[in-house]
Motif scaffolding. Sequence first.
Motif, PDB file in Angstrom:
ATOM      1  N   UNK A 162      -1.250 -13.308 -16.211  1.00 39.29           N
ATOM      2  CA  UNK A 162      -1.792 -12.931 -14.911  1.00 39.29           C
ATOM      3  C   UNK A 162      -3.154 -12.261 -15.051  1.00 39.29           C
ATOM      4  N   UNK A 163      -3.276 -11.390 -16.039  1.00 39.81           N
ATOM      5  CA  UNK A 163      -4.555 -10.716 -16.239  1.00 39.81           C
ATOM      6  C   UNK A 163      -5.648 -11.708 -16.643  1.00 39.81           C
ATOM      7  N   UNK A 164      -5.285 -12.678 -17.475  1.00 37.41           N
ATOM      8  CA  UNK A 164      -6.283 -13.636 -17.952  1.00 37.41           C
ATOM      9  C   UNK A 164      -6.697 -14.634 -16.885  1.00 37.41           C
ATOM     10  N   UNK A 165      -5.851 -14.799 -15.855  1.00 34.81           N
ATOM     11  CA  UNK A 165      -6.029 -15.899 -14.913  1.00 34.81           C
ATOM     12  C   UNK A 165      -7.400 -15.929 -14.248  1.00 34.81           C
ATOM     13  N   UNK A 166      -8.007 -14.760 -14.023  1.00 36.15           N
ATOM     14  CA  UNK A 166      -9.261 -14.735 -13.267  1.00 36.15           C
ATOM     15  C   UNK A 166     -10.501 -14.677 -14.165  1.00 36.15           C
ATOM     16  N   UNK A 167     -10.320 -14.967 -15.460  1.00 29.53           N
ATOM     17  CA  UNK A 167     -11.425 -14.904 -16.416  1.00 29.53           C
ATOM     18  C   UNK A 167     -12.164 -13.570 -16.412  1.00 29.53           C
ATOM     19  N   UNK A 168     -11.461 -12.494 -16.699  1.00 26.59           N
ATOM     20  CA  UNK A 168     -12.106 -11.178 -16.650  1.00 26.59           C
ATOM     21  C   UNK A 168     -13.053 -10.964 -17.834  1.00 26.59           C
ATOM     22  N   UNK A 169     -13.905  -9.926 -17.712  1.00 23.03           N
ATOM     23  CA  UNK A 169     -14.770  -9.518 -18.822  1.00 23.03           C
ATOM     24  C   UNK A 169     -14.122  -8.344 -19.564  1.00 23.03           C
ATOM     25  N   UNK A 170     -13.406  -7.542 -18.783  1.00 24.32           N
ATOM     26  CA  UNK A 170     -12.875  -6.293 -19.317  1.00 24.32           C
ATOM     27  C   UNK A 170     -11.398  -6.175 -18.945  1.00 24.32           C
ATOM     28  N   UNK A 171     -10.562  -5.830 -19.910  1.00 24.90           N
ATOM     29  CA  UNK A 171      -9.135  -5.671 -19.601  1.00 24.90           C
ATOM     30  C   UNK A 171      -8.636  -4.330 -20.129  1.00 24.90           C
ATOM     31  N   UNK A 172      -7.990  -3.587 -19.236  1.00 23.59           N
ATOM     32  CA  UNK A 172      -7.263  -2.406 -19.667  1.00 23.59           C
ATOM     33  C   UNK A 172      -5.891  -2.895 -20.118  1.00 23.59           C
TER      34      UNK A 172
END
Lengths: 315, 321
Positions: A162-172
């Motif tokens: 779910x976190x990866x789904x939106x192509x983030x730059x930064x992940x906590x």
Amino acid sequence: MSVPLLETKGLKKYFKTKNGFLHAVDDINIKIDEGNTLGVVGESGCGKSTLGRTILRLIEPTEGEVSFNGKNIIEYNRKSMVAIREKMQIIFQDPYASLNPRMTVGEIIAEPLYVCKITKGKKETNNRVRSLMETVGLAERYENAYPHELDGGRRQRIGIARALSVNPKFIVCDEPVSALDVSIQAQILNLMMDLQEEQKLTYLFITHDLSVVKHISDEIAVMYLGKCVEKAPSKELYSNPKHPYTQALLSAIPIPKLDQGKIVNIIKGEVLSPINPAPGCRFAPRCPYINKDCTVAEPPLCEINENHFVLCTLY
Amino acid sequence: MKKKILEIKDLYVEYITEDGIVHAVNGLNLELEKGQTLGLVGETGAGKTTTVLSIMKLLPEQIGRITKGTILLDGNNITDLRETEMQKLRGNAVSMIFQDPMTSLNPVLSVGDQIAEVLELHQAELGKKRIDERVDEILDMVGLQKERKVEYPHQFSGGMKQRIVIAMALACEPKLLLADEPTTALDVTIQAQVLEMMNRLKDTFSTSMMLITHDLGVVAQTCDSVAIMYAGRVIEQGTLKDIYTAGRHHPYTIGLFNSIPDLTKDTKRLSPIKGLMPDPINLPNGCAFHPRCPECLDVCRYEMPEESCYGTHKIRCHLYK
Ligand SMILES: Nc1ncnc2c1ncn2[C@@H]1O[C@H](COP(=O)(O)OP(=O)(O)OP(=O)(O)O)[C@@H](O)[C@H]1O
Ligand SMILES: Nc1ncnc2c1ncn2[C@@H]1O[C@H](COP(=O)(O)OP(=O)(O)OP(=O)(O)O)[C@@H](O)[C@H]1O
Ligand SMILES: [Mg+2]
Ligand SMILES: [Mg+2]
């Protein structure tokens, strides 16, 4: 020098409780360059999750700045915040509580895709969900399953997808592998490091597993009751721990071998209350090296080696 | 022979789901001697939680059920015990620390009240005043300030909630404690404190314990014996020495040990076991580990291996016969 991707300045979060203000995050200053990982370790309840959530403004800070790409996002209005959310994601600590029990696995992973309008139409969304499930190693048949039917490891994979789904730059990453067995943990860590390299991801990696944090982090921050008491490059921290709390932590790691001797818990004594904490160093009541300066005022932050900071009167 | 507090023989447990029958536990044999601690280790989904829920008789109604096997608690067969009887055992004879702390916490009751409630239920003879004191002692024991007892579960961090649950389970001084990953959410110093506390309980009340954990370091520190589970079966078990120092092991055990990041070395990549846990709805023939096994023989594909015994050390693998 280039601007760090993420920076906090004097970040504070105080919770109001019956007995006064609880200093959960108290004056945290961190910087993370793009593509790097900052590990955050510390005692359970010291404010790691609160720090992660405050950075993403899932909790509003009491004071301080959070800069993403040099811009203070604390000043952003709702609309700009929605846009930036796409770039900043979180993997939650608790794979039980953080997944909506009434949604199927497929729906959970697809939700941010809808919210951030990443994919167009049902077909594209479905394809993206399938490929994300494959990336994190979830069999296709789980797409229509509900979270409670899955074991802890698979649930955590949903959170990562779910976190990866939106192509983030930064992940906590709030203890993303704590619930997993060592083999799956190794798989997920390899996966996260591969993704980091491919997509130049930047992580704030919260964990209490000290072998994991050493493996994944470029730099590590050690927190104690809302304060960052020591910060250093990974290797330096392990070879040269300076703060008495860091030393206690490192000596309490259970080694998976026999005849290592029983772990002696060197820190004893009352934990200082985080509610309206007394002045001085917060570790003082439990510190084996306590001296009269420790309870007077907060010790100064001292750079004892390049990039190695300690908050302690000993230095 | 030593007295056994727990004996599980040929246990099968399944869950009925829309997609089919999940074979969570498939012929599990386990024994635990009085006063000893058994470490139960295994991949996520191996059936560890299911095993302890079966002992507690807390499998989800309608969905989960024991289809075969017996469970003896302190010599008594509890497999078909009625719920009213079982309720008397829970808390006193056998107590469980749940993997998810919120399973045992009431979100609308203050933490202090919840601990007091447990004490009133199991140790009513203490009286109101003594119970209040005990609540403070118990909180102190797990490193939480007693002023915070008026707060509610949501005001605590994950690890703090876990500590409260541990405190509640220990407060009843049960004969058998089933701890499902009790320290997974804790940092190492608090973990050391909690494990010390559990050891003290073991010494004072000769409590027997089953400790589910992923942390092979914790096992080495606290357990007397170890059972390693894969796809609902114990594939290797023995004393600490057998598992940590003996020369022969199940390939899965070897894979587990190799997956741990080594603090003393700098490795770029970790070496996990390849592949994933098999789908429990559709378990492979033969040894369930064979599709991932680096040592797979022909026979492994169609024949379930028997257990080979080397004294206390038992391995279920065709490599050893
Ligand atoms: N909503 C809230 N209301 C009041 N206090 C809170 C709230 N959320 C957290 N706290 C308190 O803030 C402090 C920090 O909590 P936090 O969850 O950030 O800890 P943590 O470091 O993530 O711990 P853990 O390792 O156990 O997850 C704790 O004392 C906690 O009780
Ligand atoms: N209520 C349920 N309905 C359907 N399947 C279930 C249910 N509970 C567990 N299962 C399945 O049973 C199998 C065993 O699960 P169990 O929770 O016992 O594993 P575990 O060894 O405790 O794993 P973990 O280390 O992740 O906690 C898994 O495949 C899981 O998906
Ligand atoms: Mg947390
Ligand atoms: Mg479990």
